[in-house]
Design an enzyme around this catalytic site. Structure first.
Site, PDB file in Angstrom:
ATOM      1  N   HIS A   1       0.844  -1.211   0.000  1.00  0.00           N
ATOM      2  CA  HIS A   1       0.000   0.000   0.000  1.00  0.00           C
ATOM      3  C   HIS A   1       0.878   1.260   0.000  1.00  0.00           C
ATOM      4  CE1 HIS A   1      -3.186  -2.569   2.236  1.00  0.00           C
ATOM      5  NE2 HIS A   1      -3.660  -2.350   1.028  1.00  0.00           N
TER       6      HIS A   1
ATOM      7  N   LYS B   1     -16.059  -6.857   5.685  1.00  0.00           N
ATOM      8  CA  LYS B   1     -14.802  -7.607   5.592  1.00  0.00           C
ATOM      9  C   LYS B   1     -14.300  -8.042   6.974  1.00  0.00           C
ATOM     10  CE  LYS B   1     -11.908  -6.874   1.540  1.00  0.00           C
ATOM     11  NZ  LYS B   1     -10.605  -6.325   1.129  1.00  0.00           N
TER      12      LYS B   1
ATOM     13  N   ARG C   1      -2.329  -6.248  -8.338  1.00  0.00           N
ATOM     14  CA  ARG C   1      -1.346  -7.322  -8.194  1.00  0.00           C
ATOM     15  C   ARG C   1      -1.639  -8.412  -9.214  1.00  0.00           C
ATOM     16  NH1 ARG C   1      -2.933  -7.818  -2.092  1.00  0.00           N
ATOM     17  NH2 ARG C   1      -4.784  -7.120  -3.192  1.00  0.00           N
TER      18      ARG C   1
ATOM     19  N   SER D   1      -2.955  -7.646   2.884  1.00  0.00           N
ATOM     20  CA  SER D   1      -3.346  -7.453   4.285  1.00  0.00           C
ATOM     21  C   SER D   1      -3.883  -8.766   4.848  1.00  0.00           C
ATOM     22  CB  SER D   1      -4.432  -6.382   4.402  1.00  0.00           C
ATOM     23  OG  SER D   1      -3.932  -5.134   4.015  1.00  0.00           O
TER      24      SER D   1
END
Ligand code: ADP
Length: 173
Positions: A20, A44, A98, A136
């Site tokens: 990030h 989430k 990604r 993450s």
């Protein structure tokens, strides 16, 4: 006076990783002002509260010696991303990409957002190769199991994870 170009970099940042941070530094060079939007994203099930995530991102930005500080701002948001972007007069939304894993989701989101407001463009920055595999989600899993996260996050974030999950090797009930 030329109009300021504002970019929004939204995410959950639970927690912020080196990947990030790399996107933030690169994005800041493309815009006059960068707003990092920390999404509440209760769905989430984040391990850090919105307030904690905002605070952590602010600390990370403050610890950088890039003269970025004045141009980067961190804000929480709980509404539709496009509404948040409009509220800060953003011209672009920045997302990191990604390898293959992000493509489908990001492609759909960019398409939907373009429908909601075609004037705000989504711009993708390719993940830098050495950060390509950082997420993450896996940082949390490694942290939870007492593994070493220092390759993926800053020392300050590693400490936060340790505090959250207990020291490595510590017994948990
Ligand atoms: P979200 O829940 O919105 O996907 P994340 O915090 O997981 O929020 O990610 C925010 C953005 O940063 C996303 O565009 C994601 O693809 C990107 N990102 C996450 N990890 C990396 C990384 N290692 N390198 C580049 N971009 C990344």
């Amino acid at each position: 006076m030329a109009k300021m170009r504002v970019g929004v970099y939204p995410g959950t940042f639970d927690p912020i990783t080196n990947g990030h941070m790399d996107i933030i530094l690169r994005a800041a060079r493309l815009v006059d002002r960068l707003v990092i939007g920390v999404a509440k994203n209760a769905g989430k099930g984040p391990i850090f509260s919105t307030e904690e995530r905002v605070e952590i991102v602010r600390e990370e930005i403050a610890s950088q010696d890039h003269g970025l500080l004045e141009r980067v701002e961190v804000r929480a948001f709980d509404n539709l991303l496009m509404h948040f972007a409009m509220s800060v007069n953003a011209a672009i939304i920045i997302r990191g990409l990604r390898a293959v894993s992000d493509f489908e989701y990001e492609f759909q989101m960019a398409g939907m957002n373009a429908r909601l407001n075609p004037k705000i463009e989504t711009v993708f920055l390719m993940a830098t190769d050495r950060y390509q595999f950082i997420s993450s989600r896996f940082v949390k899993e490694i942290g939870m199991l007492g593994g070493e996260v220092s390759h993926f996050v800053s020392p300050a974030v590693a400490t936060r994870l340790q505090q959250r999950f207990g020291a490595p090797g510590a017994e948990r009930g």
